[in-house]
Design a protein around this motif. Sequence first.
Motif, short mmCIF file in Angstrom:
data_model
loop_
_atom_site.label_atom_id
_atom_site.label_comp_id
_atom_site.label_asym_id
_atom_site.label_seq_id
_atom_site.Cartn_x
_atom_site.Cartn_y
_atom_site.Cartn_z
N TRP A 53 20.21 7.48 -3.37
CA TRP A 53 20.72 7.94 -4.67
C TRP A 53 19.71 7.59 -5.76
CZ3 TRP A 53 25.86 9.96 -4.72
CH2 TRP A 53 26.58 9.77 -3.54
N VAL A 89 29.83 11.40 -1.36
CA VAL A 89 28.59 12.11 -1.05
C VAL A 89 28.78 13.59 -1.38
CG1 VAL A 89 26.96 12.74 0.76
CG2 VAL A 89 28.02 10.48 0.77
N ALA A 91 25.83 14.43 -8.17
CA ALA A 91 27.02 13.70 -7.75
C ALA A 91 28.24 13.92 -8.64
CB ALA A 91 26.70 12.21 -7.67
N HIS A 99 21.81 12.73 -5.14
CA HIS A 99 21.81 12.21 -3.77
C HIS A 99 20.78 12.98 -2.95
CE1 HIS A 99 23.40 12.11 0.46
NE2 HIS A 99 23.46 10.83 0.16
#
Length: 267
Positions: A35, A81, A103, A123
């Motif tokens: 991330w 996720v 995200a 991500h």
Amino acid sequence: MILSALYRYPVKSVQAQSLQASAVGSMGLEGDRRWMVVEADNGRFLTQRAWPGLGLIHADYLADGSLLLAAAGRASLQVAVPPADEALRGVTIWRDTLRVPDAGDEAAAWLSELLGKPVRLVHCPAPRARYLPSGYGLASDRAAFPDGFPLLLIGQASLDELSRRVGRPMQMLRFRPNLVVEGAEAFAEDQWKRIRIGAMTLRVLKPSVRCILTTLDPATGERSPDREPLTTLKTFREKEGDVLFGQNLAVDGEGELQVGMAVEVLE
């Protein structure tokens, strides 16, 4: 020699997770720097170099790959996720540009309020991972959001020697390693080309170039007034203008690393 510590950084430039064991593969430790926080308007990556407030954020990488964000005085936030091919955002990390999933607004709002700047959280799914810098590693090697390489290794004796020269203890986390090796001589890792830890073989690719980030206290985010340990490192670890400390590695195959495993130099 043994592997004496394992560290994961779920979000680039936020606090470390200390581990006893971790799966490891071509992208390094499972969940390491998958991330990243980027500027909302242009996708440029943020680090503690310019935004030391990132170092006050604690991030846990959870078993399902999701993220739990926490900071003092704030309610924690779990971030799922995002789908690998939806809400793609163009981002830039050093010289690399790539498109990765965003995200969502809740994570962006949580981080933007904390940092006082409009930011987004992104991500990196495995299919969108970066190649390593040109001239290093194999075509199969990949990296998510570290500066360039899957793993960073530092010898404990190297840090001990640096602390001796600085004149006070330096925390290992100033250097944000993934692997710490105990039992070797100071800077022995400079000479390694291949090592084995447990059943895993790792290739040593290049020394790590250090920057102003090392002068930040990992517990408080405060910068050392005397610019240590960078000032001392420059006196004996500078080569062609770069200050070197630790080694960048890549991984052959997949497996698991555990604290306490034997470390063997193969080449």
